[in-house]
Write a protein that holds these residues in place. Sequence first.
Motif, short mmCIF file in Angstrom:
data_model
loop_
_atom_site.label_atom_id
_atom_site.label_comp_id
_atom_site.label_asym_id
_atom_site.label_seq_id
_atom_site.Cartn_x
_atom_site.Cartn_y
_atom_site.Cartn_z
N MET A 1 0.84 -1.20 0.00
CA MET A 1 0.00 0.00 0.00
C MET A 1 0.88 1.25 0.00
N GLU A 2 0.41 2.26 -0.74
CA GLU A 2 1.18 3.51 -0.70
C GLU A 2 1.00 4.17 0.66
N TYR A 3 2.09 4.75 1.15
CA TYR A 3 2.01 5.37 2.48
C TYR A 3 1.05 6.56 2.47
N SER A 4 0.90 7.17 1.29
CA SER A 4 0.00 8.34 1.22
C SER A 4 -1.45 7.93 1.51
N THR A 5 -1.83 6.69 1.17
CA THR A 5 -3.20 6.22 1.48
C THR A 5 -3.40 6.20 2.99
N LEU A 6 -2.37 5.71 3.68
CA LEU A 6 -2.46 5.67 5.15
C LEU A 6 -2.46 7.09 5.72
N ALA A 7 -1.61 7.96 5.14
CA ALA A 7 -1.53 9.34 5.63
C ALA A 7 -2.89 10.03 5.48
N ASP A 8 -3.61 9.73 4.39
CA ASP A 8 -4.95 10.32 4.23
C ASP A 8 -5.88 9.89 5.36
N ARG A 9 -5.78 8.61 5.73
CA ARG A 9 -6.62 8.12 6.84
C ARG A 9 -6.25 8.78 8.15
N TYR A 10 -4.95 8.91 8.37
CA TYR A 10 -4.50 9.59 9.60
C TYR A 10 -5.15 10.98 9.67
N GLU A 11 -5.13 11.65 8.53
CA GLU A 11 -5.64 13.02 8.51
C GLU A 11 -7.14 13.03 8.83
N LYS A 12 -7.86 12.08 8.24
CA LYS A 12 -9.30 11.99 8.50
C LYS A 12 -9.55 11.76 9.99
N LEU A 13 -8.75 10.87 10.56
CA LEU A 13 -8.93 10.53 11.97
C LEU A 13 -8.62 11.72 12.87
N GLU A 14 -7.62 12.47 12.46
CA GLU A 14 -7.24 13.64 13.25
C GLU A 14 -8.38 14.67 13.25
N ALA A 15 -9.15 14.68 12.17
CA ALA A 15 -10.17 15.71 12.02
C ALA A 15 -11.46 15.41 12.79
N LYS A 110 7.41 6.76 -4.98
CA LYS A 110 6.32 6.76 -3.99
C LYS A 110 6.70 5.90 -2.79
N LEU A 111 6.47 6.44 -1.60
CA LEU A 111 6.75 5.66 -0.38
C LEU A 111 5.64 4.65 -0.15
N THR A 112 6.01 3.45 0.26
CA THR A 112 4.97 2.46 0.61
C THR A 112 4.96 2.28 2.13
N THR A 113 3.88 1.69 2.61
CA THR A 113 3.83 1.44 4.06
C THR A 113 4.94 0.46 4.45
N ASP A 114 5.27 -0.47 3.53
CA ASP A 114 6.36 -1.41 3.81
C ASP A 114 7.69 -0.67 4.01
N ASN A 115 7.97 0.30 3.07
CA ASN A 115 9.22 1.08 3.21
C ASN A 115 9.30 1.70 4.60
N VAL A 116 8.21 2.41 4.94
CA VAL A 116 8.23 3.17 6.19
C VAL A 116 8.35 2.20 7.37
N GLU A 118 9.49 -0.89 7.57
CA GLU A 118 10.78 -1.57 7.72
C GLU A 118 11.89 -0.63 8.17
N ASN A 119 11.88 0.59 7.61
CA ASN A 119 12.91 1.54 8.04
C ASN A 119 12.76 1.95 9.50
N LEU A 120 11.52 2.09 9.93
CA LEU A 120 11.32 2.47 11.33
C LEU A 120 11.69 1.31 12.26
N GLN A 121 11.41 0.09 11.81
CA GLN A 121 11.83 -1.07 12.63
C GLN A 121 13.35 -1.08 12.77
N LYS A 122 14.02 -0.78 11.65
CA LYS A 122 15.49 -0.75 11.66
C LYS A 122 15.98 0.26 12.69
#
Length: 568
Positions: A1-15, A110-116, A118-122
Amino acid sequence: MEYSTLADRYEKLEAVASKLAKADIIGEFLKSIPSYELPKIVLLLQGRVYPSYSENELGIATQMMIKSISKASGFSAAKVEEIFKRTGDLGLTAEQCVKSKRQASLLKKKLTTDNVFENLQKLATIAGQGSQDKKFSLIAELIISAQPKEARYIVRTVLGELRIGAAEGIIRDAIVKAFLADEKSSKEEKEKATEAVENAWSLLNDYGEVAKIANEKGIKGLQKVGIQLGKPIQVMLGLAAEKIEDVVKEFGEIIAEYKYDGMRVVVEKKGNHFWLFTRRQEDVTKQFPDIVELAKKCLKADECIVEGEVLGIDTKTGYPLPFQAMSQRVHRKYDIDRLVKEIPVQVNLFDVMYVNGTPLFNEPLIERRKELARILKPIKGKFQLAKHIITGDVKKLEQFYGDAVEGKQEGLMLKVPNAPYVFGRHVGTMYKIKPVMENLDLVIIGAIWGEGGRTKWLTSYELACRDPNTGKFLSCGMMSTGLNEDEYELMTKELKKIIISENGKIVIVKPKIVLEVGYQEIQKSPNYESGFGLRFPRFVRVRDDKGPDEADTITRVKKLYSSQGKAG
Ligand code: ATP
């Protein structure tokens, strides 16, 4: 999944503010996610990349984040700090900085949720020499690859403050809505589904895994989740009672045990493997090789999960050492053998949840206790059953309580004999009785740099209680007494890691550290957000076995205020 899809949800939740709306948004989102992606996405929705029981922490301080944003955006650190002062949020700061550097964004991959993920786990596993530089570069790289909105949420995730309000209860309800019950389901069906999710969560401690099982195997699958040796459980918690008499009146005969003031420990055994977990699901096996040795000798079942309280023992007097001794043992990562000798322990067992393939948590406590006695070959003073009596005679119980306090234990636990073990909840079948009920567990939300010879330390702490309805922390006083120099030093080190903003001598910190605080009186006070202030607050100890979400509530502060005879 593209990370931007998740970021959109975050934004909705914040609102949105309501819990119901948040659960709806997350529920809809979860439905759209392929099963194999659920574990990662659910963790990311909670602002995590490891389940809560994991020892791995991202551990990034504010200053390092400012440097990383500066490197990624080309703005000077001073400029980043200036924006941060204005926004009060490093996520928004990163977003603004990245936006101003928009030119290059078309070329970005494009950043994916996997990229983010895995890098954060690292990030959490980088250790040793040069680790700070490596972490710094990794964060900067992620920010460089991010679109502005993505940068906001990556930075917040790294700092552990996502601010979208996806609390555990909301994730639980979202899983129910996504996979187990819909609008047409009856109240009973929804309750059954919620219970199944809770059951699986208290054994797996990871809503990501729970969501996957719910999606693939439904309620039946969740109900089948069994004890998993080697994984921590959510322990059962009690309530406070004012008087022994009240409990006896309600329940009749009860099991009364010493309430030991140490550290709760869950011991799990599978053949020759042992694990030790705290009540906050931290794995402390390495820190307590002495308990593992004792468990090897004393636990007679091939497989089991038992629970008790560990105390440090003063070898000269035989009395328990103050709670801090246990803290020392838990936090020591080196030279453990020396500490084992300096602070010998005593384990007092009071429950068993599983023996040789048979879960026991639905059995009555009285039966569980018998089973515990059966599988235990105790070593007196080292690894033994918690001292207890079974009676409905208030006089005998008062006497037993007196013995406990005289023996320098904290008080008594009063337990209902036919009660099951309920994971992760405060239950009305287990009560604590203590002579001093007033101490409060409060969260530090701010601090002030010291004066004179103490300018290098943060020496005054702004304390807050919790509003259970909003999750907000409401200030209720400043405290600066009771700590020694070592404690100021340590506290300053810990607080510096969680500074959100600084203004002159005043520092705002992330609500994270819980302190047990004594005081003379609770007063009404318009100066504090809670409406109450503590008179002569004094430091008792750090409650590192509690998270901010377990701190005392405004309701308890009000209740204690009223019990002083000044309700109004
Ligand atoms: P406190 O702040 O008084 O330590 P708490 O808020 O941590 O209490 P409670 O559920 O109110 O948690 O009290 C239970 C705690 O007491 C347990 O988490 C455990 O660590 C400790 N304890 C000591 N002896 C016993 C015992 N015999 N049975 C159960 N818990 C015990």
